[in-house]
Design an enzyme around this catalytic site. Structure first.
Site, mmCIF file in Angstrom:
data_model
loop_
_atom_site.group_PDB
_atom_site.id
_atom_site.type_symbol
_atom_site.label_atom_id
_atom_site.label_comp_id
_atom_site.label_asym_id
_atom_site.label_seq_id
_atom_site.Cartn_x
_atom_site.Cartn_y
_atom_site.Cartn_z
ATOM 1 C CG HIS A 256 -0.276 0.359 2.499
ATOM 2 N ND1 HIS A 256 0.346 -0.584 3.255
ATOM 3 C CD2 HIS A 256 -0.103 1.546 3.154
ATOM 4 C CE1 HIS A 256 0.869 -0.016 4.336
ATOM 5 N NE2 HIS A 256 0.623 1.281 4.300
HETATM 6 C C1 UD1 Z 1 -2.080 5.940 5.380
HETATM 7 C C2 UD1 Z 1 -0.825 6.506 6.026
HETATM 8 C C3 UD1 Z 1 0.266 5.446 6.005
HETATM 9 C C4 UD1 Z 1 -0.206 4.160 6.629
HETATM 10 C C5 UD1 Z 1 -1.501 3.712 5.993
HETATM 11 C C6 UD1 Z 1 -2.038 2.516 6.735
HETATM 12 C C7 UD1 Z 1 -0.476 8.930 5.718
HETATM 13 C C8 UD1 Z 1 0.299 9.956 4.974
HETATM 14 N N1 UD1 Z 1 -0.335 7.660 5.288
HETATM 15 O O1 UD1 Z 1 -1.781 5.680 4.020
HETATM 16 O O2 UD1 Z 1 1.380 5.907 6.724
HETATM 17 O O3 UD1 Z 1 0.773 3.163 6.433
HETATM 18 O O4 UD1 Z 1 -2.472 4.772 6.067
HETATM 19 O O5 UD1 Z 1 -2.986 1.810 6.000
HETATM 20 O O6 UD1 Z 1 -1.165 9.251 6.655
HETATM 21 N N2 UD1 Z 1 -9.024 4.862 0.768
HETATM 22 C C9 UD1 Z 1 -10.256 4.294 0.648
HETATM 23 N N3 UD1 Z 1 -10.934 3.947 1.779
HETATM 24 C C10 UD1 Z 1 -10.451 4.157 3.032
HETATM 25 C C11 UD1 Z 1 -9.200 4.762 3.150
HETATM 26 C C12 UD1 Z 1 -8.495 5.105 2.010
HETATM 27 O O7 UD1 Z 1 -10.743 4.068 -0.456
HETATM 28 O O8 UD1 Z 1 -11.131 3.814 4.019
HETATM 29 C C13 UD1 Z 1 -8.267 5.213 -0.465
HETATM 30 C C14 UD1 Z 1 -8.575 6.611 -0.985
HETATM 31 O O9 UD1 Z 1 -8.550 6.556 -2.378
HETATM 32 C C15 UD1 Z 1 -7.390 7.411 -0.474
HETATM 33 C C16 UD1 Z 1 -6.256 6.391 -0.529
HETATM 34 O O10 UD1 Z 1 -6.876 5.162 -0.186
HETATM 35 O O11 UD1 Z 1 -7.119 8.531 -1.259
HETATM 36 C C17 UD1 Z 1 -5.127 6.697 0.422
HETATM 37 O O12 UD1 Z 1 -5.615 6.866 1.767
HETATM 38 P P1 UD1 Z 1 -4.790 7.756 2.830
HETATM 39 O O13 UD1 Z 1 -5.400 7.612 4.154
HETATM 40 O O14 UD1 Z 1 -4.574 9.125 2.291
HETATM 41 O O15 UD1 Z 1 -3.362 7.096 2.831
HETATM 42 P P2 UD1 Z 1 -2.928 5.567 2.951
HETATM 43 O O16 UD1 Z 1 -2.256 5.181 1.684
HETATM 44 O O17 UD1 Z 1 -4.056 4.752 3.438
HETATM 45 N N1 UDP Z 2 -4.091 -5.447 8.801
HETATM 46 C C1 UDP Z 2 -5.375 -5.951 8.935
HETATM 47 N N2 UDP Z 2 -6.044 -6.340 7.801
HETATM 48 C C2 UDP Z 2 -5.491 -6.252 6.559
HETATM 49 C C3 UDP Z 2 -4.184 -5.726 6.436
HETATM 50 C C4 UDP Z 2 -3.514 -5.327 7.585
HETATM 51 O O1 UDP Z 2 -5.900 -6.060 10.034
HETATM 52 O O2 UDP Z 2 -6.155 -6.616 5.570
HETATM 53 C C5 UDP Z 2 -3.369 -5.015 10.005
HETATM 54 C C6 UDP Z 2 -2.018 -5.639 10.182
HETATM 55 O O3 UDP Z 2 -2.123 -6.873 10.836
HETATM 56 C C7 UDP Z 2 -1.271 -4.599 10.992
HETATM 57 C C8 UDP Z 2 -1.861 -3.295 10.515
HETATM 58 O O4 UDP Z 2 -3.110 -3.622 9.894
HETATM 59 O O5 UDP Z 2 -1.530 -4.726 12.373
HETATM 60 C C9 UDP Z 2 -0.941 -2.679 9.524
HETATM 61 O O6 UDP Z 2 -1.574 -1.652 8.863
HETATM 62 P P1 UDP Z 2 -1.112 -1.122 7.439
HETATM 63 O O7 UDP Z 2 -0.338 -2.153 6.719
HETATM 64 O O8 UDP Z 2 -2.313 -0.568 6.791
HETATM 65 O O9 UDP Z 2 -0.202 0.148 7.822
HETATM 66 P P2 UDP Z 2 1.304 0.384 8.335
HETATM 67 O O10 UDP Z 2 1.584 -0.525 9.466
HETATM 68 O O11 UDP Z 2 2.210 0.184 7.165
HETATM 69 O O12 UDP Z 2 1.282 1.819 8.720
#
Ligand code: UD1
Ligand code: UDP
Length: 382
Positions: free
Chosen positions: A220
């Site tokens: 991601h």
């Molecule tokens: C964010 C965090 C990242 C973390 C990740 C965990 C920042 C800058 N990044 O990244 O550090 O590792 O969360 O998962 O804060 N979207 C949906 N539904 C949702 C959420 C997101 O469709 O419920 C899609 C949207 O198109 C959105 C994109 O995902 O624009 C990115 O979401 P965003 O929260 O901006 O950043 P992440 O890539 O999720």
């Molecule tokens: N996780 C989850 N379901 C999923 C993918 C990840 O519950 O389908 C959990 C995972 O076990 C971990 C956390 O989400 O505890 C990690 O989140 P993510 O990879 O979104 O973000 P990051 O840790 O890179 O910020």
């Protein structure tokens, strides 16, 4: 008199991390600490947010700001505006923030300007790559915090290298902050929830997987999803091991990656990914299901911070789809390898892990009681 804290959550991993502190408060500190949970709404899909509250028994957030997705500036600004209003109204003794997302940064900026002490959990981690939005968020947050809790020794050392002082004594302030190496609340969680997962998750059977015979993967990170060559290389590597090494790959797909597969990947490659019977793309799963996948996989491939560590907690080799990691201990122990998006590094790491059964997983993330430690320090020092 109860100490009132406000906890900011927003992204999936923060909701999970917050479960550890909420659990510690409700089991051991409910006479001393009261917690108000504020969800920024950064993540909002049912399977990125709601699902965790039910199964992890986290108190439902009293307030959801419903900020949703947006550019970094807009998303962060809207959060700051709303968090500030809540802090002014509620006047908490401290604000608790986790990790390195835009929700973390927004809470930090809002609280620091009105002099509410910030407690940063997962402090000190550095990738030394300021092109990552998360690296900026972490640095800003650490340098505005009053209490900093680092899960690892290297994180604690990073703080010292940046000028934080071990000898500071309570009462702490943002100019004289307190720093601690206290273990990882996510280790607390994986110990606590793995039993529950073993009892309740049926995902392995539902997906018709054979235990210890499949690979779990997640992708991601924006560098991987938004850059065509990187996303292409990663999915070509997946196809390579699925096709030429007959590996089953289970890929619970982050919504960001789902969108980018459609808009960024070449159409032919996307079709090949979808039609390969060994690549199982599924919706994001609940934490208990994720633990089941991690525990029963034979190898994990990921760019996630949390999943890298959980691979280690559950003693699985891990291929890291990044150019660097904040969790350097994993690589030093040689149970994880950084391959970035390089296809030859990827296959080398895969072959090495496939043939090596003697990996070591020393105890590096505390004793499973990091959240209790944090509560105690809070009561002593704020
Ligand atoms: C964010 C965090 C990242 C973390 C990740 C965990 C920042 C800058 N990044 O990244 O550090 O590792 O969360 O998962 O804060 N979207 C949906 N539904 C949702 C959420 C997101 O469709 O419920 C899609 C949207 O198109 C959105 C994109 O995902 O624009 C990115 O979401 P965003 O929260 O901006 O950043 P992440 O890539 O999720
Ligand atoms: N996780 C989850 N379901 C999923 C993918 C990840 O519950 O389908 C959990 C995972 O076990 C971990 C956390 O989400 O505890 C990690 O989140 P993510 O990879 O979104 O973000 P990051 O840790 O890179 O910020």
């Amino acid at each position: 008199i109860l100490m009132k804290i406000i906890t900011i959550i927003g992204a999936r991993p923060q909701i999970i991390k917050a479960a550890a502190l909420s659990r510690a408060i409700s089991t051991s500190f409910s006479n001393e600490i009261t917690e108000l949970i504020v969800h920024t709404g950064q993540h909002y899909d049912q399977n990125m947010s709601e699902v965790f509250f039910d199964e992890l028994r986290i108190p439902k957030p009293t307030i959801n700001l419903n900020i949703g997705s947006g550019s970094h500036g807009k998303q962060t600004a809207l959060m700051i505006e709303e968090i500030e209003k809540i802090l002014v109204k509620e006047q908490p003794k401290a604000l608790v923030v986790y990790g390195d997302t835009n929700s973390t940064l927004a809470g930090t900026i809002a609280a620091s300007k009105i002099h509410i002490p910030i407690i940063h959990i997962e402090a000190g981690l550095r990738s030394f790559n300021k092109r990552m939005p998360e690296e900026i968020n972490r640095i800003m947050c650490d340098h505005a915090s009053t209490l900093l809790f680092s899960p690892t020794k290297s994180g604690y050392q990073n703080l010292i290298n940046e000028g934080f002082k071990e000898q500071n004594k309570s009462p702490f302030t943002s100019d004289r902050p307190g720093i601690y190496h206290c273990g990882d609340v996510m280790y607390d969680n994986s110990l606590y929830f793995s039993e529950l997962s073993a009892k309740t998750s049926t995902l392995i059977e539902d997906l018709d997987l054979t235990k210890n015979k499949f690979i779990l993967a997640t992708v991601h990170r924006n560098d991987n999803t938004d850059v065509k060559e990187n996303l292409t290389a990663i999915f070509e590597s997946f196809i390579n091991i699925a096709k030429n090494h007959n590996e089953t790959i289970v890929l619970p797909l982050h919504p960001r990656t789902e969108k980018m597969l459609i808009s960024v990947l070449a159409n032919d490659l996307y079709k090949e990914v979808l039609s390969n019977p060994n690549i199982k793309i599924i919706e994001p799963v609940s934490f208990l299901d994720m633990i089941a996948l991690e525990m029963h996989s034979k190898m994990i491939i990921t760019d996630s911070g949390g999943v890298q560590k959980e691979a280690f907690f559950f003693k699985k080799p891990c291929i890291i789809l990044r150019e660097e990691t904040e969790w350097v201990e994993l690589v030093e122990c040689r149970s994880a390898k950084i391959v970035g998006t390089n296809k030859s590094f990827f296959i080398e790491a895969y072959l090495e892990f496939k043939n090596n059964s003697s990996l070591k997983f020393p105890k590096l993330f505390g004793d499973g009681k990091a959240a209790e430690f944090i509560c105690k320090q809070l009561l002593k020092s704020i």
